[in-house]
Design an enzyme around this catalytic site. Structure first.
Site, short mmCIF file in Angstrom:
data_model
loop_
_atom_site.label_atom_id
_atom_site.label_comp_id
_atom_site.label_asym_id
_atom_site.label_seq_id
_atom_site.Cartn_x
_atom_site.Cartn_y
_atom_site.Cartn_z
N LYS A 103 0.83 -1.24 0.04
CA LYS A 103 0.05 -0.06 -0.03
C LYS A 103 0.86 1.42 -0.02
CE LYS A 103 -3.74 -0.62 2.36
NZ LYS A 103 -4.44 -0.87 3.68
N ARG B 188 -3.41 2.94 8.70
CA ARG B 188 -3.88 1.82 7.71
C ARG B 188 -2.59 0.92 7.69
NH1 ARG B 188 -4.92 4.41 1.92
NH2 ARG B 188 -6.02 2.28 1.62
N GLY C 194 -8.60 -6.80 4.16
CA GLY C 194 -9.24 -6.94 5.33
C GLY C 194 -8.85 -7.71 6.47
N MET D 64 -6.33 -7.16 8.23
CA MET D 64 -5.60 -6.22 9.27
C MET D 64 -6.59 -5.26 9.60
SD MET D 64 -1.42 -6.69 9.13
CE MET D 64 -1.57 -6.25 7.34
N ARG E 262 -3.14 -1.47 -6.38
CA ARG E 262 -2.17 -2.39 -6.29
C ARG E 262 -2.64 -3.54 -7.64
NH1 ARG E 262 -5.67 -4.53 -1.16
NH2 ARG E 262 -7.52 -4.77 -2.40
N HIS F 41 -16.00 -8.76 0.05
CA HIS F 41 -14.95 -9.67 0.61
C HIS F 41 -15.20 -11.00 0.16
CE1 HIS F 41 -13.54 -12.68 3.69
NE2 HIS F 41 -12.68 -11.67 3.62
N ARG G 97 6.51 -49.74 -17.98
CA ARG G 97 6.97 -50.66 -16.86
C ARG G 97 6.57 -52.09 -16.78
NH1 ARG G 97 5.55 -47.93 -11.28
NH2 ARG G 97 3.49 -48.83 -11.44
N SER H 67 14.17 -43.44 -15.10
CA SER H 67 12.76 -42.40 -14.77
C SER H 67 12.88 -42.47 -13.19
CB SER H 67 11.67 -43.06 -15.62
OG SER H 67 10.70 -42.16 -15.09
N THR I 106 9.58 -40.77 -8.33
CA THR I 106 9.67 -39.85 -7.10
C THR I 106 8.65 -40.23 -5.95
OG1 THR I 106 8.82 -38.24 -8.12
CG2 THR I 106 10.97 -37.96 -8.19
N ASN I 107 7.37 -40.96 -6.39
CA ASN I 107 6.50 -41.19 -5.25
C ASN I 107 7.12 -42.09 -4.50
OD1 ASN I 107 4.77 -39.67 -6.46
ND2 ASN I 107 3.42 -41.56 -7.48
N CYS J 182 8.67 -39.58 -13.25
CA CYS J 182 7.24 -40.13 -13.35
C CYS J 182 6.33 -40.12 -12.28
CB CYS J 182 7.34 -41.45 -14.35
SG CYS J 182 7.90 -42.61 -13.49
N TYR K 169 12.61 -34.92 -19.40
CA TYR K 169 11.27 -34.79 -19.69
C TYR K 169 10.54 -34.96 -17.93
CZ TYR K 169 10.99 -39.84 -19.28
OH TYR K 169 11.01 -40.99 -18.80
#
Ligand code: ADP
Ligand code: MG
Ligand code: MG
Length: 939
Positions: free
Chosen positions: A29, A99, A108, A110, A349, A471, A652, A798, A801-802, A865, A885
Site C-alpha cells: 500500500k 492503515r 481486510g 488487518m 495494487r 470480501h 514398466r 525415470s 519420485t513417489n 514419472c 522430461y
C-alpha cells in the site's frame, strides 16, 4: 558517521520519498501510494512507517526504535503543511487514517482506523470548517467505534454475539423511531459518541483517549498488533506469506466520501477480475465512507452507472485507469474517494483475479503490446490453468432445472465455474461438513475475514449481500472458488439454519440441502445439478466444440504455443490406456513416461488369468496362465502405440506386490478355487502364504521378474510383438521398456538380458527389426547413489519420485496419514513431500542419480514419472536439474508445459550457473521440441 536509520517515508504533493519497488520496506500500500504521487495522481498526503519497525516491535517486546518518534513528528509536519491543516488543532484539525499494509496484500485481514484526531474539541473545528454538524458527528462516531474495536478491544466474543456498537446503534434507532442510519440526526450521533465511550469504559476498563497524539500512537500499535491476529495468521498460512515480512503502517490525511451527495467512495478494477475482459469494472456508493463498499452492508452501484450519473467524474476516473495500466502494465485494483466532487486515489495494487481472468488478461496484453510473451507466461501461475479446465453446468440439465422452477434467485457472477453441494450456513459448519467428505456451498449474508477457513473448505460461496468487490467475491476469486455474491432475494436465517427466498413462498432450504450455483452467470438453483466439461475440454477432449467458436480455447492455445516455444523440458504423460493417452496428446503430451502394465490386469476376463499366474505352484502352470495374458497385453500395447504415433512410450514391467491382485472375499476365493480345480482350503492357505508384513518393501518390482523370469518374458514379448504389429500398419513406434525398483545393477542386468533375448527372438520370428530402449526406474536411494553402475547398462532413467520419497524418508505413504498432515501443519516439513518434491533430500538424490548416470552414459535419457511431474515447483526443479522430461497425468500436461516454460524464464533471471552447466548438453533436443510443438499446434 553512521546515518540514522530512516523509518518513516513521506508521500504527498508532487513527490514521494518511496516508490513502487520498495514494497518490502513500505508494504504494498505504502509503496504504491508513493508511486501514484510520483506519476502525478491525486493522493492525500501521508507517511509510511516501515516494515522494519514492525520487525523491531516484535523483537523488542512491543517497543519502537528510539528514532521513530521524531521521524513521525517530522513527517506529520510535512503532511500538515501539504494539507493546510494541523493535527489536533481546535479550529483547523487535520484528521488521518491509520492503515496497515503488508508486502503482499491481505484484504481486510488487518485493521484500519479512520477519522483519527477527533475529540470533543476538534469536532467543533470540523463543524466550523465544513458547516456540517451531522457529517462531523458521523465521522466522530465512526472513529470512536473503530478505535474502540481495534485499539481498545470492544468486540463480539463469539459468532453468536452481536457487535456491541451495532447493538447501541440499533437501540438508538429504535428509540428515535427511525430505520436507517442516515436518518439519525447530528444530536443522535453525538449521543452515540458518548454512549460508545461509556460502553468501552464499562466493558474494557479503558478511558477513551482525547489527546490526538495518544490516539495516533495507540492506532499505530494496534496496526502492528493486528499482524499477529488470528485471521491474519490463517491468511498468511493459506497464502504462503512469511511472518517475518511484517506490516508497514500508513498514516494518511483523511478525505471524506460522506460529505453529502457530491461525495462518495468506490473500488474498481481496471479490467474485469472474473472474466478478464477489458472493461472498467467497479462499484461506488455516494455519501459513504471507507469500508461501506467492501463490507457489503449496502449493495453499491456498478461503475458504468457513474458514466451516466456523473460523466465528468467518470471521465476523470477512466483517465486514471488508463494511466495506471500504462504505467504498471497490469490490471490494477484501486480505491478512491470523491470529496465534494474532487477525486482522490487511496490505494492501488495489482488486482487479484481468477485464473481464468489471469490467462485472458495476460494473453490480451501481449496482443495489445503492453507486455511480452515472456511476461505473460511469468504472470500466470500454472495451476491457474485448472480454471480453464474446470467444469461448467450442462446447459441441457440447467435448462430443465430452470423450466421446472428450480432457478430461485440470481446474484452477481463473482467467481466463474459451476458448483453443486450441500448448504452450510457458517464457516465452521462448512469446514466440518467438508471434513466428512461432503461437497459444500457456504451460504452467508456476507462473509468476513473470519470466514476464510470455511470458504477454503467449500466448493462455492453464495452471499446475500455485497458486490463484486465484496470480501466474499475478492477472496473467492483468489482461492479459485465458484462464487455468487449479493443475491439479495435470499433471506438467510442463521437461528433456524434455513433460507427462504423473496417471492418464492414454496421454497425453504435447510442447512444440509443441496444447492447449485453458477459463478459465471450468478444463478442459484435448487438441488443438485450435474456439471460438464469446460470449453477447452470440449474442444480438445470431447471434441464437441469447434475451436473457432471458442475464444477461451483460442486464448488457451496462444498461451500454450508461447510456452512451447520457450520450454526445454519435454512433457509426457502417465497413461495406461489408449483413451487416456489420446487425451494427453490433445493436452500436448509428447510421449508416455509411465505406462503401468498392471492396470490392465484388473480388466474383465483378465484378473482370473492373473490370479492363476500368482497362485501357480509350478513354472508350467505359471507359463500356462501367462500365455492367456500374452494376447491381451499385446492388444493393450497395440492400442497405445497406435494413438501415440511414434512418440516414445515407456512401459514398466510388473511392479506391485502380487497380493494386490488376489481375491479377498469368500465368494471370490471359491470361484478361483473352482476354476483351478483345487480346494478352497488349499487356495486360502496359498493366499495366506503370500501375505507380507510390509508389501511396499516386499516382493515387488524387478524382484518379481528375478524370481519368475517368465513374467518378464511374457511382457517383453507382448511389447515387442505389439510394436512390430503396429509398425506393420505403417505407424511409427518407440517402445521403452522400464524395469522397476532396481537397487543393484545385477538386478537390472538379469531383467535386461531377458528383455533383449526375447526381443531378438520376436524380431527373428517376425523378420522385422525395431528400435527399443531398456531402462530403469530410480526409486530406491541405493539406485540413485550407484546410478553410474546402473547406467552402464540402463539406457534411460525415470525417477519414480513417489516411491523414492517413501524410501528416502523411510515412510509409507499409506500409513503417513496419521502424522504427515501434522508435520506440515507444524512446519516440521515445509510441505507435503508427496505433493511437491522435497528438493533438499529426495531432490538431491535425483540430482546425484542424474549426474552419476550421465557420467557413465553421457546421452542417458532422464525423466521423472511420479505425481510430482505435474506440480509446478517440482517441474521447475526438474528443469534446473537437467532432466529431459517430466511425466504427469493427462490433465496436468498443460500445467507442466507452462511450468517448464516458466522454469526457463526464471532461470534467465536467477542465472544459477550450476544448473546451466547440466542443462547445456540438452540444447539440441530443445530445438526439436520447439519444432514438434509448432507442428502440433497448427494441426
Ligand atoms: P484494507 O487494507 O483492508 O483495504 P485500507 O487501509 O485500504 O484497508 O482502508 C480501508 C478503507 O478505508 C479504504 O478502502 C478507504 O475507503 C478508507 N480509507 C482509508 N484511508 C482513508 C483516507 N485517508 N481517507 C479516506 N478514506 C480512507
Ligand atoms: Mg484497501
Ligand atoms: Mg514405484
Amino acid at each position: 558517521m553512521a546515518k540514522t536509520q530512516k523509518y518513516v517515508y513521506f508521500f504527498g504533493g508532487k513527490k514521494a520519498e518511496g516508490k513502487a519497488d520498495m514494497k518490502a520496506l513500505l508494504g504494498g500500500k505504502g509503496a504504491n501510494l508513493a508511486e501514484m504521487v510520483n506519476i502525478g495522481l491525486p493522493v492525500p498526503a501521508g507517511f509510511t512507517i516501515t516494515t522494519e519497525v514492525c520487525t523491531y516491535y516484535y523483537k523488542n517486546n512491543h517497543k519502537y526504535p528510539k528514532e521513530l518518534k521524531a521521524q513521525v513528528l517530522d513527517a506529520l509536519k510535512k503532511v500538515e503543511k501539504e494539507m493546510g491543516a494541523v493535527f489536533g488543532d481546535p479550529k483547523n484539525p487535520l484528521l488521518v487514517s491509520v492503515r496497515s499494509g503488508a508486502r503482499a496484500s491481505m484484504p481486510g485481514m488487518m485493521d484500519t482506523i479512520l477519522n483519527l484526531g477527533l475529540n470533543d474539541v476538534t469536532v467543533q473545528g470540523l463543524i466550523e470548517k465544513t458547516n456540517n454538524p451531522r457529517f462531523a458527528y458521523d465521522s466522530y462516531r465512526r472513529f470512536v467505534q473503530m478505535y474502540g474495536d481495534v485499539v481498545l478491544g470492544l468486540k463480539p466474543k463469539d459468532k453468536h454475539e452481536h457487535d456491541p456498537f451495532e447493538v447501541i446503534i440499533e437501540n438508538k434507532k429504535h428509540a428515535k423511531g427511525v430505520k436507517l442510519d442516515t436518518e439519525l440526526t447530528a444530536d443522535d450521533l453525538k449521543e452515540l459518541v458518548h454512549e460508545f465511550k461509556t460502553a468501552i469504559k464499562e466493558k474494557t476498563g479503558h478511558d477513551f483517549p482525547d489527546d490526538p497524539m495518544e490516539q495516533l500512537w495507540g492506532a499505530i500499535g494496534a496496526v502492528f498488533g493486528s499482524w499477529m491476529n488470528e485471521r491474519a495468521i490463517v491468511y498468511r498460512k493459506l497464502n504462503n506469506i512469511p511472518e517475518w515480512w511484517g506490516t508497514a503502517v500508513n498514516v494518511q490525511s483523511m478525505v471524506f466520501g460522506n460529505m453529502g451527495e457530491d461525495s462518495g467512495t468506490g473500488v474498481a478494477f481496471t479490467r474485469d477480475p472474473a472474466t478478464g475482459e477489458n472493461v472498467f469494472y467497479g462499484e461506488y456508493l455516494f455519501n459513504a465512507q471507507g469500508e461501506d463498499v467492501v463490507a457489503g452492508i449496502r449493495t453499491p452501484h456498478p461503475i458504468s452507472e457513474l458514466a451516466k450519473e456523473n460523466p465528468a467524474l467518470y471521465k476523470q476516473l477512466d483517465n486514471i485507469r488508463k494511466i495506471l495500466e500504462k504505467h504498471y502494465k497490469d490490471m490494477m485494483d484501486i480505491e478512491f474517494t470523491i470529496q465534494q466532487g474532487k477525486l482522490w486515489m487511496l490505494q492501488c495494487r495489482v488486482g487479484k483475479r481468477t485464473g481464468f481472468a489471469a490467462i485472458k488478461m495476460a494473453v490480451d496484453m501481449v496482443k495489445e503490446r503492453l507486455i511480452s510473451k515472456e511476461e505473460a507466461i511469468l504472470r500466470i501461475e500454472p495451476n491457474q490453468l485448472n480454471q480453464l479446465l474446470r467444469p461448467i453446468f450442462d446447459s441441457e440439465e440447467k435448462k430443465k432445472a430452470v423450466e421446472s422452477g428450480r432457478l430461485i434467485a440470481k446474484g452477481l457472477n463473482a467467481g466463474p465455474g459451476a458448483a453443486s453441494g450441500k448448504v452450510a450456513l457458517s464457516a465452521q459448519d462448512a469446514e466440518e461438513m467438508a471434513k466428512n467428505g461432503d461437497k459444500v456451498i457456504l451460504v452467508r449474508i456476507e462473509t468476513s475475514p473470519e470466514d476464510i477457513k470455511g470458504m477454503n473448505a467449500a466448493e462455492g460461496i453464495l452471499t446475500a449481500r455485497g458486490g463484486m468487490t465484496s470480501h466474499a467475491a475478492l477472496v473467492a476469486r483468489q482461492m479459485g472458488k465458484v462464487c455468487v455474491a449479493g443475491c439479495g432475494a435470499l433471506k438467510i436465517n442463521y437461528a433456524d439454519r434455513s433460507i427462504t427466498v423473496e417471492g418464492r413462498d414454496d421454497v425453504l432450504i435447510k442447512e444440509g440441502d443441496y444447492i447449485s450455483i453458477d459463478g459465471s452467470t450468478g444463478e442459484v438453483i435448487l438441488g443438485k445439478l450435474e456439471t460438464k466439461p469446460s470449453e477447452v475440454i470440449q474442444v480438445l477432449i470431447t471434441k464437441t466444440l469447434n475451436p473457432k467458436d471458442s475464444p477461451t480455447f483460442q486464448t488457451y492455445n496462444s498461451l500454450m504455443n508461447w510456452a512451447d516455444s520457450i520450454r526445454r523440458l519435454k512433457v509426457r504423460t502417465n497413461a495406461d490406456q489408449p483413451d487416456q493417452a489420446s487425451n494427453a496428446i490433445a493436452f500436448g503430451a509428447e510421449g508416455i513416461g509411465l505406462c503401468r502394465t498392471e492396470h490392465m490386469f484388473f480388466g474383465e476376463n483378465r484378473i482370473m488369468s492373473v490370479r492363476k499366474m500368482i497362485v501357480a505352484d509350478t513354472v508350467e502352470e505359471r507359463k500356462a496362465a501367462l500365455s492367456e495374458l500374452l494376447p491381451l497385453q499385446r492388444e493393450d500395447f497395440e492400442g497405445i502405440f497406435r494413438v501415440m504415433k511414434g512418440y516414445p512410450v515407456t512401459i514398466r514391467t510388473l511392479d506391485p506386490p502380487l497380493h494386490e491382485f488376489l481375491p479377498h472375499t469368500e465368494k471370490e476365493i471359491n470361484e478361483l478355487a473352482q476354476a483351478l480345480g483345487i480346494s478352497y482350503e488349499t487356495l486360502k492357505a496359498k493366499i495366506d502364504s503370500l501375505h507380507e508384513f510390509n508389501p511396499m518393501l516386499g516382493f515387488r518390482g524387478c524382484r518379481l521378474g528375478v524370481l519368475y523370469p517368465e513374467i518378464t518374458e511374457m511382457q517383453a514379448r507382448a511389447i515387442i510383438e505389439a510394436a512390430i504389429n503396429v509398425m506393420n500398419e505403417g505407424i511409427k513406434v518407440k517402445p521403452e521398456i522400464m524395469i522397476p525398483l532396481v537397487g543393484h545393477v545385477n538386478e537390472f542386468k538379469l531383467q535386461e538380458d531377458i528383455v533383449r533375448r526375447v526381443a531378438a527372438e520376436v524380431m527373428q520370428e517376425k523378420g522385422k527389426k525395431i528400435d527399443y530402449l531398456v531402462g530403469t526406474m530410480i526409486e530406491l536411494p541405493r539406485a540413485a547413489v550407484t546410478a553410474d553402475e546402473i547406467a552402464t547398462r540402463a539406457e534411460f532413467f525415470s525417477f519414480g519420485t513417489n516411491d523414492l520419497t517413501q524410501t528416502t524418508f523411510g515412510l509409507s505413504r499409506d500409513d503417513a496419514g496419521k502424522f504427515l498432515p501434522l508435520y506440515v501443519q507444524q512446519e516440521i516439513l515445509p510441505a507435503d513431500p508427496f505433493e511437491t518434491i522435497d528438493q533438499q533430500g529426495v531432490g538431491k538424490l535425483v540430482e546425484m542419480g542424474t549426474k552419476l548416470g550421465r557420467s557413465s552414459r553421457p546421452n542417458l535419457k532422464v525423466g521423472i514419472c511420479g505425481e510430482h511431474g505435474g506440480e509446478p515447483a517440482s517441474v521447475e526443479f526438474c528443469h534446473r536439474t537437467g532432466l529431459d522430461y517430466v511425466s504427469c497425468s493427462p490433465f496436468r500436461v498443460p500445467i507442466a508445459r507452462l511450468a517448464a516454460a516458466r522454469a526457463v524464464l526464471n532461470e534467465r533471471t536467477t542465472k544459477t550457473t550450476k544448473s546451466k552447466a547440466t542443462a547445456k548438453p540438452k540444447a539440441k533436443s530443445a530445438g526439436k521440441t520447439k519444432a514438434k510443438a509448432k507442428k502440433k499446434s497448427t494441426k
